[in-house]
Every structure is written in C-alpha cells, then in structure tokens.
Design an enzyme around this catalytic site. Structure first.
Site, mmCIF file in Angstrom:
data_model
loop_
_atom_site.group_PDB
_atom_site.id
_atom_site.type_symbol
_atom_site.label_atom_id
_atom_site.label_comp_id
_atom_site.label_asym_id
_atom_site.label_seq_id
_atom_site.Cartn_x
_atom_site.Cartn_y
_atom_site.Cartn_z
ATOM 1 N N LYS A 39 -12.513 0.495 -7.118
ATOM 2 C CA LYS A 39 -12.163 1.223 -9.020
ATOM 3 C C LYS A 39 -13.208 0.511 -9.639
ATOM 4 O O LYS A 39 -14.585 0.074 -9.192
ATOM 5 C CB LYS A 39 -10.757 -0.357 -8.980
ATOM 6 C CG LYS A 39 -9.572 0.246 -7.885
ATOM 7 C CD LYS A 39 -8.935 -1.227 -8.493
ATOM 8 C CE LYS A 39 -7.575 -1.108 -7.691
ATOM 9 N NZ LYS A 39 -6.593 0.047 -8.750
ATOM 10 N N ARG A 91 0.872 2.928 -0.704
ATOM 11 C CA ARG A 91 1.864 3.563 0.420
ATOM 12 C C ARG A 91 1.539 4.227 1.984
ATOM 13 O O ARG A 91 2.134 3.615 2.985
ATOM 14 C CB ARG A 91 1.790 4.682 -0.272
ATOM 15 C CG ARG A 91 0.443 5.405 -0.069
ATOM 16 C CD ARG A 91 0.318 6.692 -1.118
ATOM 17 N NE ARG A 91 0.407 6.579 -2.299
ATOM 18 C CZ ARG A 91 0.535 6.925 -3.270
ATOM 19 N NH1 ARG A 91 0.400 8.173 -3.541
ATOM 20 N NH2 ARG A 91 0.578 5.917 -4.995
#
Ligand code: BES
Ligand code: MN
Ligand code: ZN
Length: 491
Positions: free
Chosen positions: A275, A349
């Site tokens: 990020k 996920r």
C-alpha cells in the site's frame, strides 16, 4: 462507567448534573416539568428566550437553578418532535455524552429517553440513550495515559426510571461492554495487538464464563487442515497466525449455533502489493471485524442469551518479506478450490475463505462474516452504513432490521451471478481480485463461493468500523447489529 436506574423525583437527585431533553413542538417531559416547577418557571423562560435551544444535538449547561439538588442542568436539543426517531435520539445523546465527558463532572442523571416519539417504546429509548452516553464517554488510555488537563470521563450515570426499565438497562450494560472491548482492540497499535494478543484476549474471555470454551489453532494445525490460503497471507509476517475459536453454549447442545467469523488482519501493509503510505496509515484497524465479533460475543455471554454461538477469528498479519506470497501465486484453499493471487492486498478474502470452510464442521444454522474488506465499500456507502451481502433473503432481512433497531445500520448490496465472471482466471478456479467495477460486490462473490452450503451473510465494515480524519478512532461497530441479531434469535 457505572450505569443504573433511579426513579426518585429528578429535582431531588443530588449529583453533578441533571440532563434534560427538549424538542421543538413538544410538551415538556415530566422531568423537565418538575425542574421547571422547582425552579419557579426558569426552564420555560429560558426556552422562551432561546437560552435553551432545541436544535438537534445543541447542548447548554445551566447553572444556579433554584430548587434543584443537582449542581447544574445540561439542556439537550432533540430537534423537531415530528422528525424525532431512534437515529436522531442516538445522535443527540452522543452530543450530550461528549459535552458531559469534556466537562469536569463525574456523576450525572439522564432523562433524555423520556421524550416520546412516534413508533418508539420506553425500553428501546432508554437502551439507546444509555449506550450512547456510555459510548461518548470512551477514552483510549492504553498507550496514552490520561493527563491532568484531559477530559474527565464520567464515573457513573443514572437514568430516570425504575424496575420496568431494568431489562433494557441490563442490555445497555452488556452492549456497552461489547462496544468498549471492540473499540479498545481496534484502537490498540499493531505492535501490541497482533495475532498472539488476540489469542490472549480470547483466553481471558473464556476464563470469565463457565459456558465459554476456547480452541486456538496454530499454523501447524492449520497446515494439517489445508488452510493454504490463510497461511499464504501470513507467510511474510514474523508474527505467527492463529485461528481462534470461541464457543458459547447458552442453549441445548442439539441447537445449531450461529457462527460469527471475524477478519483479524492485525496489520495490512498490502504485502508485496504494498500500500502507499497514506493508505497504509490506518491499517491497524484491519482487525475490526475480529474486534466486532469478539465484542458481540462478550455482550452475548454477559447476558447469558439462550443461544449457541461460535466465534471464529482469523488472526494474521499481512507483510512483505522474502518468503511472502506473491502476485501470480496459486494457492489451494481448505475447500480444495484454487485461487490465483493477483494482488496480495486482497488478503482478507483469502483468510476468510478458509475460516468459512472451517465453520462447516460446527453445522451452523447461519454464518456471518465481518470484515474491513474493501475500500470500494467506503466509496459506495461512506461511513454510515455497513455493506451487507448474503445468499439468503431471510437472513439478510434479519440483519438489516437488527441494525435498524439499534442504530447500527447495514445496507444490502446485490449478489447477482453476473458479477461472478469478473473472478475468472485461466490459471485457477478463481482469481482474488475482480477489477475496478463493483469491488465490494466481487469481494462478496469471492466469499460466496466458499459458502455455497451455508446460510451466509457478509458484513463489509470498511467504512463503519472506525472514524476517519481528526476524530480518528474505532467505533465498535457492528457490535450493536450483531448483538441485536443474537438477542432476536435468542427470543
Ligand atoms: N483492508 C483493506 C480494505 C480497506 C481499505 C479497508 C481501506 C478500509 C479502508 C483490504 O485488505 C484491501 O486492501 N482491499 C483492497 C482490495 C483490492 C486490492 C481488490 C482495496 O480495497 O483496495
Ligand atoms: Mn489489503
Ligand atoms: Zn485488509
């Protein structure tokens, strides 16, 4: 902070502050009337002169009122009576709670729940009011102890009322405990709150209740189960992953449990798909799903609800490293389905899919996963609504109405099969990202593939779990929604 009921005449209650609500177009509440009479009509005069404002969330401390045992009054605006509803009452009570916290007083008596409005009942108003006052009083102190010039939190709040309101107050106390736990965990820095810390926290909870059991799976256990999606995410971190399983038995063993699954990424750097600094800054909050399910679990255990609950926390850290998983890797999940990892920042996920498969062994009645899953959810719904995706209409309705009932709201998004093809991969059963369009939905589509045999719902709390900007901090959501859901199910 202690919460209690007190049904003595409000003007005779001797503490630091009496908290009264005023709505435009409404009669004075019985407490406000009593104070008005005791003070020789001072309240009516101040309403007339505008010294008490009825605008929603307006607060004024009133000093030197005659005939009162309390040292002062806090007048709180509740807005227009015909617009008053539970969300607006919540908002006004939070404003009142902040004013109380920031004022050097420690004991108050609150009457804000007395204002009746269409569709409300006394218990729900009391519960919302007490919870809001408690939430506004929260102060993080673990790594920044309170200084002398800092706000003085309340020590206790009593609420106007007696025995009939006791069940609602008891619920508020349990909810407050759950919210506080979730917020504290969310606010802790990632160098303290790592997977091992979450496991410790669960150990402490399990030791407090006779009907709570705990199991902690280490990486070797998960490896034996074939949880290579979860373990893939964890590989780049020096902190070993844990799968934490708390079991609450409040009903007959034959009754199928509700399973709550929390995303517990204690820090999300993005992994090798690193990020940017700006986006990484808030990623200690990426375990707020775990904090939320733990908070609701605590509230449930505190109330000893007649229901069975399994709380599964997938606790990992997502870091870049020489051994970290890479974009392009293909992982085999516990279900046997293979996943092409195209972005290591879509890690939530990957841990949740294995936790979902693991939950099947408990033969749950319903499964709800809670996760700060996508930035796209924040774009879609902002900070007020949690995103809800489900393969079961009844369950989705139960969750939305639970959220509405306690002002911790969720909004359902579609799980149409047309979106599924965005996950097609030439190299595996699916890829872990679905591209720019509808990122919140393709994340839901991904999870749905591991919930085919379950009545399942997914709560994306990326926007609702913490406050962004200057007033930064965990909110404790969706402890309210989940606890209300469990309350409704327990009957
Ligand atoms: N934890 C983040 C989601 C997130 C981002 C929550 C910002 C709150 C604020 C999640 O793991 C993530 O990085 N998701 C990616 C998914 C993308 C790579 C498909 C995202 O939303 O950008
Ligand atoms: Mn991520
Ligand atoms: Zn994440």
């Amino acid at each position: 902070m202690k919460l209690s009921l007190d049904d003595r005449a409000p003007e005779s209650i001797d503490n630091d502050c009496l908290v009264l609500g005023f709505a435009e177009g409404a009669e004075l509440t019985s407490s406000a009337r009593a104070v008005d009479e005791a003070s020789g009509g001072a309240i009516a005069r101040m309403l007339q002169s505008g010294d008490i404002e009825t605008g929603i969330g307006k607060t004024h401390f009133l000093q030197n009122l005659a005939g009162l045992a309390a040292s002062r009054v806090l007048a709180v605006g509740l807005g227009k009576l015909d617009k008053l509803n539970l969300p607006r009452l919540d908002r006004a009570c939070l404003a009142a709670g902040k004013a109380l916290r920031d004022h050097p007083l420690t004991r108050c008596h609150v009457c804000l729940h007395e204002m009746e409005f269409a569709g409300s009942d006394a218990g729900r108003r009391l519960r919302q009011t007490a919870l809001a006052i408690h939430r506004a009083n929260y102060l993080y102190t673990v790594t920044k102890p309170r200084k002398d010039d800092a706000p003085v939190p309340l020590q206790s709040a009593s609420f106007q009322g007696g025995v009939p309101l006791q069940p609602a107050l008891d619920q508020a106390v349990a909810l407050a405990l759950g919210f506080e736990k979730a917020r504290m965990l969310g606010d802790l820095p990632p160098n303290i709150c790592n997977p091992a810390y979450l496991a410790q926290e669960a150990t402490a909870i399990a030791s407090q209740y006779d009907n709570v059991e705990l199991e902690i799976l280490e990486e070797s256990d998960m490896s034996e189960l074939g949880m290579d999606a979860l373990l893939g995410v964890s590989r780049g971190s020096a902190n070993r992953a844990r799968l934490i399983v708390l079991r609450y038995s409040g009903a007959d063993a034959a009754q199928r449990p509700v399973a709550l699954i929390g995303k517990g990424v204690t820090f999300d750097s993005g992994g090798l798909s690193l990020k940017s600094g700006e986006n990484m800054m808030q990623m200690k909050y990426d375990m707020c799903g775990a904090a939320g399910v733990i908070g609701a679990f605590v509230a449930c255990a505190r109330m000893q609800l007649s229901i069975n609950v399994i709380c599964i926390v997938a606790a990992v850290e997502n870091m870049p490293d020489g051994d970290a998983y890479r974009p392009g890797d293909v992982l085999t999940s516990m279900s046997g389905k293979t996943i092409e990892v195209l972005n290591t920042d879509a890690e939530g996920r990957l841990i949740l899919c294995d936790a979902l498969t693991y939950s099947e062994r408990f033969e749950p009645e319903v499964v709800i996963d809670v996760a700060t899953l996508t930035g796209a959810c924040v774009v879609a719904l902002g900070h007020h609504a949690t995103g809800l995706i489900s393969n079961d209409d009844e369950l989705a309705d139960e969750l939305t109405s639970a959220g509405d009932a306690i002002v911790d709201r969720a909004w359902r998004l579609p799980l149409w099969e047309e979106y599924q093809s965005q996950l097609d991969s030439p190299f595996a059963d699916m890829k872990n990202v679905g591209g720019m369009p509808a990122g919140v939905l393709t994340a839901g589509c991904f999870l749905s593939r591991f919930a085919e045999d379950l009545r399942w719902a997914h709560l994306d709390i990326a926007g609702s779990a913490w406050k962004w900007g200057s007033d930064n901090g965990a909110t404790g959501r969706p402890v309210g929604l989940l606890t209300q859901f469990l309350l409704n199910r327990a009957g």
